[in-house]
Design an enzyme around this catalytic site. Structure first.
Site, PDB file in Angstrom:
ATOM      1  N   GLY B 108       0.795  -1.216   0.000  1.00 54.27           N
ATOM      2  CA  GLY B 108       0.000   0.000   0.000  1.00 54.27           C
ATOM      3  C   GLY B 108       0.823   1.258   0.000  1.00 54.27           C
ATOM      4  O   GLY B 108       0.312   2.346   0.236  1.00 54.27           O
ATOM      5  N   CYS B 109       2.115   1.110  -0.243  1.00 52.38           N
ATOM      6  CA  CYS B 109       2.998   2.270  -0.253  1.00 52.38           C
ATOM      7  C   CYS B 109       2.708   3.127  -1.471  1.00 52.38           C
ATOM      8  O   CYS B 109       2.537   2.621  -2.573  1.00 52.38           O
ATOM      9  CB  CYS B 109       4.448   1.793  -0.283  1.00 52.38           C
ATOM     10  SG  CYS B 109       5.589   2.924  -1.043  1.00 52.38           S
TER      11      CYS B 109
END
Lengths: 102, 110, 144
Positions: B108-109
């Site tokens: 989810g970066c």
């Protein structure tokens, strides 16, 4: 706040259909599609499970999936309403949420 | 694509993350940092070591807000802000600190 | 309260339930669910996880995947508290059917910010009827 539950697996291969029926809340409906429709045939080992809920919950089947598997409306347990893809969309829109049983 | 460490060749992906995270060492971290134009100070090491400990325990790199919260608890509020982390790792703590720590790119970066 | 905080407070928070019904490792569902849960945590919604049927095996203690050559992602469930995901509903009937009890599950704790960071268990064992009520109480249900 009823839910539309969808089931697409045969109850003879997986537990999804059976598990779905055990988690229905008041007013919930079940739409059966893909391989799930084989669970709707009458006089199967699963028919009793359906009978137990069909008084309180609406059962729907996706017609094209019945057709594809050679199932006729007369082959099904009583109380099943057959819908087409448009009917599928209407059902989703009529309910507060949809929960898929994979 | 590789890093060179004491004559050994260490593979990384197209973004610089290690292909095999088990080959990580402090020396390798210094080399990855150099590639990122970062001079490793004790403050950089605090973050990198924290990330490694977190990964070791939970098998994921923490999201930034989780990192900030945890650093606050461990090192105090002055070392726990996005600003502080971005001063140490200008291109983002997730991108750079995780890379230097030898961890996979965080889930989810952004 | 600053303007920024007020803006955030008035944003709509929806209730999301992630339903986990499959054992880990045999298929990708359990890992995919966990990844989606972690990503969704960035959006500050009211997230709950449901574990029923074979999904209860995702939380079983003592998983060791070395010999199958896959990553053991079970420790990651213990990080969920850091992401403010603190409601893990586990169905008792599903445990019973599989010969499992709560003691077979990992201990998963979170620190309650509003209660002086007291450690509290995230796992809540619920009956099938309670699970059905949890499902009916959501805005969005995502199945894996």
């Amino acid at each position: 706040m009823p839910t539309l539950h969808t089931v697409n697996k045969s109850p003879f291969e997986r537990t999804a259909f059976g598990s779905c029926l055990k988690h229905l809340a008041a007013g919930d409906a079940v739409l059966v599609l893909e391989d799930g429709v084989v669970g709707l045939r009458k006089a199967t080992a699963f028919a009793g499970d359906l009978d137990a809920v069909s008084g309180d919950h609406k059962l729907y089947a996706l017609g094209p999936d019945l057709d594809a598997r050679g199932l006729k409306p007369d082959d099904l347990v009583s109380g099943v309403t057959v819908v087409d893809y448009g009917g599928f969309v209407d059902l989703v829109a009529e309910h507060d949420r949809t929960q898929a049983w994979l | 694509m590789t890093y060179q460490l004491n004559g050994a060749t260490i593979e990384h992906d197209e973004e610089g993350y290690l292909t095999d995270i088990s080959v990580w060492s402090n020396d390798l971290a210094e080399i990855i940092a150099k590639d990122e134009n970062i001079d490793m100070t004790p403050e950089h090491w605090e973050v990198v070591n924290f990330l490694r400990e977190y990964y070791d325990e939970y098998q994921i790199a923490p999201a930034i807000r989780v990192l900030v919260k945890a650093l606050k608890k461990k090192y105090g509020p002055e070392k726990a802000s996005n600003k502080y982390l971005y001063e140490l790792f200008p291109y983002g703590p997730a991108k750079q600190a995780c890379k230097i720590a030898g961890l996979p790119k965080p889930t989810g970066c952004v | 309260m600053s303007m920024d905080e007020q803006t955030i407070d008035t944003e709509v928070v929806k209730k999301f339930l992630y339903v986990n019904r499959k054992a880990p490792y045999g298929t990708i569902y359990a890992l995919e669910s966990l990844e989606v849960v972690l990503i969704s945590a960035a959006f500050d919604q009211d997230v709950s996880l449901a574990f029923l049927d074979d999904g209860v095996y995702q939380l079983v203690d003592g998983q060791d995947t070395k010999a199958i050559g896959m990553k053991n992602f079970s420790p990651t469930y213990r990080a969920l508290g850091d992401y403010e995901i603190t409601k893990l509903f586990v169905e008792k009937e599903s445990l019973d059917e599989r010969g499992l009890t709560e003691d077979d599950l990992m201990e998963i704790m979170y620190e309650d910010e509003d209660d002086d960071w007291a450690e509290k268990p995230s796992i809540r064992i619920v009956s099938r009827t309670e699970m059905a009520a949890v499902m009916a109480d959501q805005d969005v249900v995502l199945s894996f």
